[in-house]
Design an enzyme around this catalytic site. Structure first.
Site, PDB file in Angstrom:
ATOM      1  N   LEU A  51      18.896  52.082   0.801  1.00  0.00           N
ATOM      2  CA  LEU A  51      18.091  51.212   0.160  1.00  0.00           C
ATOM      3  C   LEU A  51      18.969  50.622  -1.141  1.00  0.00           C
ATOM      4  O   LEU A  51      19.187  51.699  -2.026  1.00  0.00           O
ATOM      5  CB  LEU A  51      16.740  51.451  -0.208  1.00  0.00           C
ATOM      6  CG  LEU A  51      15.691  51.269   1.089  1.00  0.00           C
ATOM      7  CD1 LEU A  51      14.423  51.677   0.585  1.00  0.00           C
ATOM      8  CD2 LEU A  51      15.756  49.904   1.612  1.00  0.00           C
ATOM      9  N   ASP A  52      19.125  49.555  -1.423  1.00  0.00           N
ATOM     10  CA  ASP A  52      19.431  49.094  -2.955  1.00  0.00           C
ATOM     11  C   ASP A  52      18.927  49.796  -3.885  1.00  0.00           C
ATOM     12  O   ASP A  52      17.612  50.078  -3.756  1.00  0.00           O
ATOM     13  CB  ASP A  52      19.610  47.648  -2.909  1.00  0.00           C
ATOM     14  CG  ASP A  52      20.494  46.929  -1.736  1.00  0.00           C
ATOM     15  OD1 ASP A  52      21.002  47.257  -1.074  1.00  0.00           O
ATOM     16  OD2 ASP A  52      19.893  45.753  -1.639  1.00  0.00           O
ATOM     17  N   THR A  53      19.210  50.129  -4.917  1.00  0.00           N
ATOM     18  CA  THR A  53      18.811  50.853  -6.148  1.00  0.00           C
ATOM     19  C   THR A  53      17.603  49.976  -6.660  1.00  0.00           C
ATOM     20  O   THR A  53      16.395  50.609  -6.673  1.00  0.00           O
ATOM     21  CB  THR A  53      19.856  50.965  -7.168  1.00  0.00           C
ATOM     22  OG1 THR A  53      20.775  51.507  -7.021  1.00  0.00           O
ATOM     23  CG2 THR A  53      19.350  51.570  -8.348  1.00  0.00           C
ATOM     24  N   THR A  59      15.801  47.797  -4.905  1.00  0.00           N
ATOM     25  CA  THR A  59      14.879  47.553  -3.632  1.00  0.00           C
ATOM     26  C   THR A  59      13.848  49.105  -3.363  1.00  0.00           C
ATOM     27  O   THR A  59      14.236  50.044  -3.495  1.00  0.00           O
ATOM     28  CB  THR A  59      15.804  47.394  -2.278  1.00  0.00           C
ATOM     29  OG1 THR A  59      16.474  46.295  -2.577  1.00  0.00           O
ATOM     30  CG2 THR A  59      14.854  47.038  -0.979  1.00  0.00           C
ATOM     31  N   HIS A 102      23.120  45.219   1.288  1.00  0.00           N
ATOM     32  CA  HIS A 102      22.193  44.045   0.462  1.00  0.00           C
ATOM     33  C   HIS A 102      21.863  42.832   1.322  1.00  0.00           C
ATOM     34  O   HIS A 102      22.179  41.637   0.995  1.00  0.00           O
ATOM     35  CB  HIS A 102      23.188  43.266  -0.765  1.00  0.00           C
ATOM     36  CG  HIS A 102      23.446  44.395  -2.004  1.00  0.00           C
ATOM     37  ND1 HIS A 102      22.682  45.110  -2.530  1.00  0.00           N
ATOM     38  CD2 HIS A 102      24.867  44.819  -2.205  1.00  0.00           C
ATOM     39  CE1 HIS A 102      23.214  46.060  -3.348  1.00  0.00           C
ATOM     40  NE2 HIS A 102      24.562  45.721  -3.121  1.00  0.00           N
TER      41      HIS A 102
END
Length: 317
Positions: A181-183, A185, A266
């Site tokens: 997961l994106d930082t 998110t 992303h």
């Protein structure tokens, strides 16, 4: 002057009270041993007599013929663990409840339905299913973490930033994350030590869907959902959403739900930005059949055996 006292008589009675028939003499002047209700107690056994009794009892039990208990299942004498014990340890219920699952023909081992109690299995090698869902063995661990924003999706971080490993560093077995997961998110991310399952869950071949909630600013045209489902051209190729809907609207603020099986970096943020709606906040609410539910941010929970079975079924295991 009083007459002299008579000397005590010596004879058989005296010998009987303290001699061969009565055991060792009691100390002079001590009353005979009596029980709690005043009855005379039997004299203590000699050590030689106790030894003989003990030897006789030992010989009686050592020479007793061996009794074999009947086996319910023909192969019950083989190595392994009883099936109901393995099921109970995996969280399928009490031993009795697991025996009832077997009686109801809801359990299968290596593709064959088990119809008798007492079957022994190797939980590391045999494939065990209940109602068609695989039962995970005790050596595999499966967790769901509600990752907060700002946490890096790695088990360790050389720069000292907060990472997934901070939530599981006291586990004896080394875990790894399923996908990323994106930082910034938030939301559900799976952790396990089952390499094959983790590989399949992230491989494009199996197309496991992920669901996200995104906060964006409108106005939002009606056709935006169709455009996302038809495909958005990105610098690394087309990206399509499997599902899109508006969950909530407050003025120009929208909360939209996007479901897709893409796994590129992303991907949700890039798709919505390309459509003209930069994401202000993003939360992943489901990974395949596993939903976030009311799990609080930063909380780690162990998946139930049913959830693990659903994940395995999702990728053909």
């Amino acid at each position: 002057m009083s007459p002299p006292a008579e000397a005590p008589k010596k004879g058989r009675g005296s010998a009987a009270r303290g001699g061969a028939k009565g055991g060792p003499k009691a100390p002079q002047g001590m009353p005979p041993r009596r029980g709690p209700h005043g009855q005379r107690q039997a004299p203590a056994r000699s050590r030689e007599l106790e030894a003989k009794i003990e030897q006789r009892n030992r010989e009686r039990y050592e020479n007793r013929p061996e009794i074999k208990t009947p086996k319910t299942f023909p192969g019950a004498e083989q190595e392994g663990e009883r099936l109901q014990k393995v099921l109970a340890r995996a969280g399928m219920g009490s031993r009795r409840a697991c025996e009832e699952l077997i009686e109801q023909a809801r359990v299968e081992v290596n593709g064959e339905i088990v119809l008798e109690q007492g079957k022994r299995v190797d939980p590391e090698k045999d494939e065990i299913k209940v109602d068609g869902l695989t039962v995970a063995t005790q050596s595999h661990l499966f967790f769901a973490l509600n990752k907060p924003a700002g946490v890096v999706s790695t088990m360790e971080d050389p720069d000292g930033r907060q990472c997934l490993g901070d939530y599981v560093n006291n586990r004896e077995t080394r875990l790894f994350h399923v996908g990323r997961l994106d930082t910034e998110t938030e939301g559900i991310i799976l952790l396990t030590n089952h390499g094959e399952l983790a590989h399949r869950l992230t491989h494009p071949k199996y197309g496991v869907k992920k669901t996200y909630l995104a906060a964006i600013t409108g106005p939002l045209p009606r056709e935006v959902g169709k455009r996302l489902k038809d495909g958005i051209q990105l610098e690394d190729g087309y990206a399509k959403a499997d599902h899109f809907r508006v969950v909530e609207q407050t003025g120009k603020n929208y909360l939209v739900e996007v479901t897709l099986h893409e796994g590129r970096k992303h991907i949700v943020r890039r798709m919505l930005a390309e459509a003209g709606f930069p994401v202000e906040k993003l939360v992943r609410t489901a990974f395949g059949p596993i939903g976030l539910g009311d799990q609080k941010s930063g909380w780690l929970r162990r998946l139930t055996n049913t959830e693990v079975g659903m994940l395995m079924k999702e990728v053909g295991m």
